[in-house]
Design an enzyme around this catalytic site. Structure first.
Site, PDB file in Angstrom:
ATOM      1  N   ASP A 245     -10.189   2.750 -13.780  1.00 19.75           N
ATOM      2  CA  ASP A 245     -10.652   3.940 -13.080  1.00 19.75           C
ATOM      3  C   ASP A 245     -12.005   4.282 -13.688  1.00 19.75           C
ATOM      4  OD1 ASP A 245     -11.247   6.491 -12.268  1.00 19.75           O
ATOM      5  OD2 ASP A 245      -9.317   7.368 -12.823  1.00 19.75           O
TER       6      ASP A 245
ATOM      7  N   TYR B 231      -4.787  12.377 -23.914  1.00 17.11           N
ATOM      8  CA  TYR B 231      -4.681  12.206 -22.468  1.00 17.11           C
ATOM      9  C   TYR B 231      -5.895  11.488 -21.889  1.00 17.11           C
ATOM     10  CZ  TYR B 231      -4.567  12.942 -17.540  1.00 17.11           C
ATOM     11  OH  TYR B 231      -4.575  12.718 -16.197  1.00 17.11           O
TER      12      TYR B 231
ATOM     13  N   LYS C 152      -2.943   8.450 -16.284  1.00 20.35           N
ATOM     14  CA  LYS C 152      -1.822   7.501 -16.342  1.00 20.35           C
ATOM     15  C   LYS C 152      -2.356   6.073 -16.318  1.00 20.35           C
ATOM     16  CE  LYS C 152       2.451   9.146 -16.673  1.00 20.35           C
ATOM     17  NZ  LYS C 152       2.247   9.621 -18.033  1.00 20.35           N
TER      18      LYS C 152
ATOM     19  N   GLN D 168       8.405 -17.211  -3.162  1.00 20.78           N
ATOM     20  CA  GLN D 168       8.958 -18.297  -2.331  1.00 20.78           C
ATOM     21  C   GLN D 168       9.387 -19.501  -3.184  1.00 20.78           C
ATOM     22  OE1 GLN D 168       8.326 -15.821   0.866  1.00 20.78           O
ATOM     23  NE2 GLN D 168       9.325 -17.791   1.061  1.00 20.78           N
TER      24      GLN D 168
ATOM     25  N   ARG E 164      -1.357  15.553 -13.120  1.00 20.94           N
ATOM     26  CA  ARG E 164      -1.588  15.585 -14.571  1.00 20.94           C
ATOM     27  C   ARG E 164      -0.713  14.588 -15.324  1.00 20.94           C
ATOM     28  NH1 ARG E 164      -5.128  19.678 -15.439  1.00 20.94           N
ATOM     29  NH2 ARG E 164      -5.365  21.012 -13.622  1.00 20.94           N
TER      30      ARG E 164
HETATM   31  C1  F6R Z   1      -3.188  12.174 -12.963  1.00 24.02           C
HETATM   32  C2  F6R Z   1      -4.551  12.581 -12.654  1.00 24.02           C
HETATM   33  C3  F6R Z   1      -4.800  13.941 -12.142  1.00 24.02           C
HETATM   34  C4  F6R Z   1      -5.472  14.820 -13.181  1.00 24.02           C
HETATM   35  C5  F6R Z   1      -5.720  16.234 -12.630  1.00 24.02           C
HETATM   36  C6  F6R Z   1      -6.504  17.090 -13.603  1.00 24.02           C
HETATM   37  O1  F6R Z   1      -3.163  10.901 -13.521  1.00 24.02           O
HETATM   38  O2  F6R Z   1      -5.480  11.840 -12.847  1.00 24.02           O
HETATM   39  O3  F6R Z   1      -3.613  14.541 -11.689  1.00 24.02           O
HETATM   40  O4  F6R Z   1      -4.680  14.885 -14.332  1.00 24.02           O
HETATM   41  O5  F6R Z   1      -6.447  16.162 -11.447  1.00 24.02           O
HETATM   42  O6  F6R Z   1      -7.638  16.390 -13.955  1.00 24.02           O
HETATM   43  P1  F6R Z   1      -8.705  16.961 -14.992  1.00 24.02           P
HETATM   44  O7  F6R Z   1      -7.966  17.261 -16.279  1.00 24.02           O
HETATM   45  O8  F6R Z   1      -9.684  15.823 -15.106  1.00 24.02           O
HETATM   46  O9  F6R Z   1      -9.283  18.185 -14.348  1.00 24.02           O
HETATM   47 MG    MG Z   2      -5.739   6.016 -11.351  1.00 27.29          MG
HETATM   48 MG    MG Z   3      -7.591   8.472 -12.651  1.00 32.52          MG
END
Ligand code: F6R
Ligand code: MG
Ligand code: MG
Length: 369
Positions: free
Chosen positions: A11, A230, A233, A243, A267
């Site tokens: 990402d 964090y 994910k 196959q 999140r």
């Molecule tokens: C889950 C994800 C989103 C962010 C959420 C808050 O993997 O990427 O749900 O956790 O949008 O994002 P921030 O903390 O970047 O504002």
């Molecule tokens: Mg992603």
């Molecule tokens: Mg992401």
């Protein structure tokens, strides 16, 4: 000459929060791989699922090859420059290290690789999931490779009669790769005992016990183990040869009709159903639901056909409706009980500080005499 299939995904920025990469970002990565991979690669396919870009490459250099990993890393670095220039959210998010050091493992991007002697025809599937982690594949793989209720081939096809070997990784062990090999069907209950815990035990690979060939490779990285905080994910990718000695495509796809609950979504902290989606789908409801796409290919001497979208068939529309219902139903209970992940899996640390503060305000009352 053996063929290697390598998929490396990251990402590196998206539009509107965490929805999907921009067209320009995708084109930057694509053209970088084409220009700089000419000597290294036989073929490549660049795609996105949710906010993740995956570079699928065929070559003859074997898994873990420094040059191949470097090519993908540098394509993501080039993409990050585009993402920054466009003001995309989370530009370069999964590139956790400043400089490339030989292999992208442990640097943020997820990797899955298979090396094999190509069969006269070589059908395979490339899965990419977003807003969830590698344990999301545990249930579908268990059903497809160990349960004749899903895979009648296990009882009908002589080539599968001996069953499959599961290599399972303990992803909580961060000092190195801690794995165990278990054979289905003899050790089915042991496999089940581990795979029930999606957050700790994850299928890393699956092998045919008849031919010794590898069918499955899953990316097993846990981003929060690498970064210690964090970072989103892990959004796993997976390659599955299908196959003949392996389950048929339809047997591998069938479990995704369940829409099973996985960790992730908003999140990275919830339990939500996994939705099989068409290729190139973004993210929406509650930063989810967690999605999985599947591109089917045939290949000859490393050259891939066009990708066929395995979840575009009308059958999956009904499944998507059911998954939407399951998702909304779960959301009705907000953060209570099963809706939110246990403390150890929450991707944001704010609640820990809150609880630490509250802890000091608890009082223990003496029992009345
Ligand atoms: C889950 C994800 C989103 C962010 C959420 C808050 O993997 O990427 O749900 O956790 O949008 O994002 P921030 O903390 O970047 O504002
Ligand atoms: Mg992603
Ligand atoms: Mg992401």
């Amino acid at each position: 000459m053996k063929t290697t299939l390598s998929v490396i995904k990251a990402d590196i920025g998206s539009i509107g929060g965490h929805i999907c990469p921009s067209r320009r970002l995708l084109e930057t990565v694509q053209s970088y791989v084409q220009r700089h991979g000419e000597e290294l690669l036989v073929d490549s396919y660049v795609s996105f699922t949710g906010d993740d870009i995956a570079i699928l490459m065929t070559h003859t250099r074997g898994p873990g090859d420094g040059q191949i990993h470097k090519l993908a890393w540098e394509a993501f670095v080039a993409g990050t420059a585009t993402a920054k220039a466009e003001g995309l959210y989370g530009a370069g998010q999964d590139l956790l290290k400043d400089a490339f050091s030989g292999n992208v493992r442990g640097m943020g991007p997820a990797v899955a690789e298979l090396e094999f002697d190509e069969r006269p025809n070589e059908p395979f599937l490339f899965f990419a999931a977003d807003k969830t982690d590698p344990g999301a594949y545990n249930l579908p793989l268990y059903l497809a490779f160990a349960d004749p209720m899903t895979t009648p081939g296990l009882m009908l096809a002589p080539t599968m009669a001996k069953g499959f070997r599961f290599v399972i990784m303990d992803v909580s062990h961060t000092a190195g790769d801690r794995t165990i090999q278990l054979d289905a069907p003899e050790e089915l209950y042991d496999i089940a005992a581990l795979l029930r815990d999606n957050e700790r035990y994850v299928v890393e690979s699956i092998w045919s016990r008849s031919s010794g060939e590898q069918s499955v490779a899953v990316s097993t990285s846990r981003l929060h183990n690498i970064a210690g905080k964090y970072t989103g994910k892990d959004d796993p990718v997976m390659l599955v040869r299908v196959q003949k000695n392996f389950p048929a495509t339809g047997e591998v796809l069938a479990p995704y009709a369940i829409g099973h609950y996985v960790a992730g979504c908003m999140r990275g902290s919830h339990q939500m159903p996994l939705m099989p989606v068409p290729l190139g789908s973004g993210i929406s409801y509650f930063d989810g639901p967690p999605v999985v796409s599947c591109a089917a290919f045939a290949m000859h001497e490393g050259k891939m056909t066009e990708a066929v979208d395995a979840f575009a068939h009308p059958f999956w529309e009904r499944v998507r409706d059911r998954v939407s219902d399951k998702a909304m139903e779960m959301r009705r209970q907000g953060f209570f009980g099963a809706a939110m992940l246990p403390m150890s899996e929450l991707e944001y640390t704010g609640i820990m500080e809150k609880l630490a503060t509250l802890d000091g305000r608890f009082q223990v009352h003496k029992k009345a005499a």
